[in-house]
Each structure stands twice: as structure tokens, then as C-alpha cells.
Motif scaffolding. Structure first.
Motif, short mmCIF file in Angstrom:
data_model
loop_
_atom_site.label_atom_id
_atom_site.label_comp_id
_atom_site.label_asym_id
_atom_site.label_seq_id
_atom_site.Cartn_x
_atom_site.Cartn_y
_atom_site.Cartn_z
N SER A 113 4.12 20.26 -2.32
CA SER A 113 4.33 20.73 -0.94
C SER A 113 5.50 20.01 -0.29
CB SER A 113 3.06 20.53 -0.11
OG SER A 113 2.03 21.37 -0.59
N ALA A 114 5.60 18.72 -0.52
CA ALA A 114 6.72 17.95 0.04
C ALA A 114 8.04 18.40 -0.59
CB ALA A 114 6.50 16.46 -0.18
N MET A 115 8.04 18.62 -1.92
CA MET A 115 9.25 19.09 -2.61
C MET A 115 9.68 20.45 -2.06
SD MET A 115 8.22 18.18 -6.58
CE MET A 115 9.18 19.52 -7.20
N PHE A 116 8.72 21.35 -1.96
CA PHE A 116 9.01 22.71 -1.50
C PHE A 116 9.50 22.71 -0.05
CE2 PHE A 116 7.36 26.75 0.36
CZ PHE A 116 8.31 27.58 -0.19
N ALA A 117 8.85 21.92 0.80
CA ALA A 117 9.27 21.84 2.20
C ALA A 117 10.71 21.34 2.30
CB ALA A 117 8.33 20.93 2.98
N ARG A 118 11.04 20.32 1.51
CA ARG A 118 12.40 19.78 1.52
C ARG A 118 13.40 20.85 1.04
NH1 ARG A 118 12.41 16.30 -2.78
NH2 ARG A 118 13.13 18.11 -3.91
N ASP A 119 13.07 21.50 -0.07
CA ASP A 119 13.99 22.49 -0.63
C ASP A 119 14.16 23.69 0.30
OD1 ASP A 119 14.21 20.84 -2.83
OD2 ASP A 119 12.90 22.05 -4.11
N LEU A 120 13.07 24.15 0.90
CA LEU A 120 13.16 25.28 1.81
C LEU A 120 13.94 24.91 3.06
CD1 LEU A 120 12.35 28.22 2.10
CD2 LEU A 120 10.24 27.46 3.21
N SER A 121 13.72 23.69 3.55
CA SER A 121 14.48 23.22 4.71
C SER A 121 15.98 23.19 4.39
CB SER A 121 14.00 21.82 5.11
OG SER A 121 14.78 21.31 6.16
N ASP A 122 16.33 22.69 3.20
CA ASP A 122 17.74 22.66 2.80
C ASP A 122 18.32 24.07 2.72
OD1 ASP A 122 17.59 19.91 2.63
OD2 ASP A 122 17.50 19.85 0.43
N LEU A 123 17.55 25.01 2.18
CA LEU A 123 18.01 26.40 2.08
C LEU A 123 18.21 27.00 3.48
CD1 LEU A 123 15.87 27.81 -0.85
CD2 LEU A 123 18.34 27.45 -0.83
#
Length: 132
Positions: A113-123
Motif C-alpha cells: 500500500s505504501a509502495m502503490f501510494a508513492r508510485d500513484l502520487s508520483d504519476l
């Protein structure tokens, strides 16, 4: 996800089919999914396809895995939507993060969840920048 330990079903399957197996793929269902994603994108909704983590040991057993991932990657490219593939993620290397070969346990879900949140935020940041 619940805080559960490794359930052992994968180990039984591995003993039964150590040579691997072909995962079934429902082309009709995939076409419905494509139609749905196309509809969303057509409405101007930003779509991100996500292939969530799977235990690396299990990934190696799916003989047609590259073909399946390719279908989703191809769909993303065709429809010009984002595709986040977590197949190579480090989390996939340890059973400590999984309940079975395809489902994360609580600890794994928190990390993902933390990885995905970071990646989605970057996108999303990239998307905002590209719109200016």
C-alpha cells in the motif's frame, strides 16, 4: 488483509506440479474489461492498471505468465493508460509478506500500500506537470 501466516497450499501445489502450469485466461472476460477501461478513458477518467505483487516462486511456475502480463501491458499501451506492474518488486522474494503465492498478508499489504501510494502520487504529479 488479516494478519495470517503462510498457508502451505502453494507448497502442496509445487510438489504436485513442479514443472509449472498454464494459467487459464478468459478472452471474453478480458474483452469486457477492455471495453470498461476504454469507456472510462473515453470519459476523460485517468486509468491506471495495476498488477499487484505475487510471490516470485509462484510467478516462475506460470508457463504463460509473460503472455498474460503482455495482454495487460498491451491494453495499457493501446488505450494510452498507465500500467503499474509489481511483478519485479522486491516484496515478491519473501514468503514473509504472503498468505499464499498470490495474496499478501497484513504486513505485505501494508508495504505494498505504501509502495502503490508513492508510485500513484508520483504519476499524478507527472500528470499535473504535463498538463501545463
Amino acid at each position: 488483509p488479516r494478519n495470517v501466516k503462510w498457508d502451505g497450499k502453494f507448497d502442496k501445489m509445487l510438489r504436485k506440479r513442479p514443472e509449472g502450469y498454464k494459467q487459464t485466461f478468459d478472452d471474453s472476460l478480458f474483452r469486457q474489461f477492455e471495453s470498461f477501461v476504454r469507456s472510462l478513458a473515453g470519459q476523460g477518467i485517468e486509468v491506471t492498471l495495476v498488477y499487484s505483487p505475487e510471490l516470485a516462486e509462484g510467478q516462475r511456475l506460470v508457463l504463460n505468465r509473460a503472455e498474460i502480463i503482455g495482454k495487460y501491458a498491451g491494453l495499457a499501451k493501446t488505450l494510452n493508460v498507465r500500467f503499474l506492474d509489481y511483478s519485479p518488486a522486491e516484496i515478491n522474494q519473501s514468503r514473509a509478506f504472503f498468505h499464499n503465492s498470490t495474496h499478501l498478508n497484513q504486513k505485505g499489504a501494508e508495504i505494498f500500500s505504501a509502495m502503490f501510494a508513492r508510485d500513484l502520487s508520483d504519476l499524478m504529479k507527472q500528470s499535473v506537470v504535463s498538463n501545463f
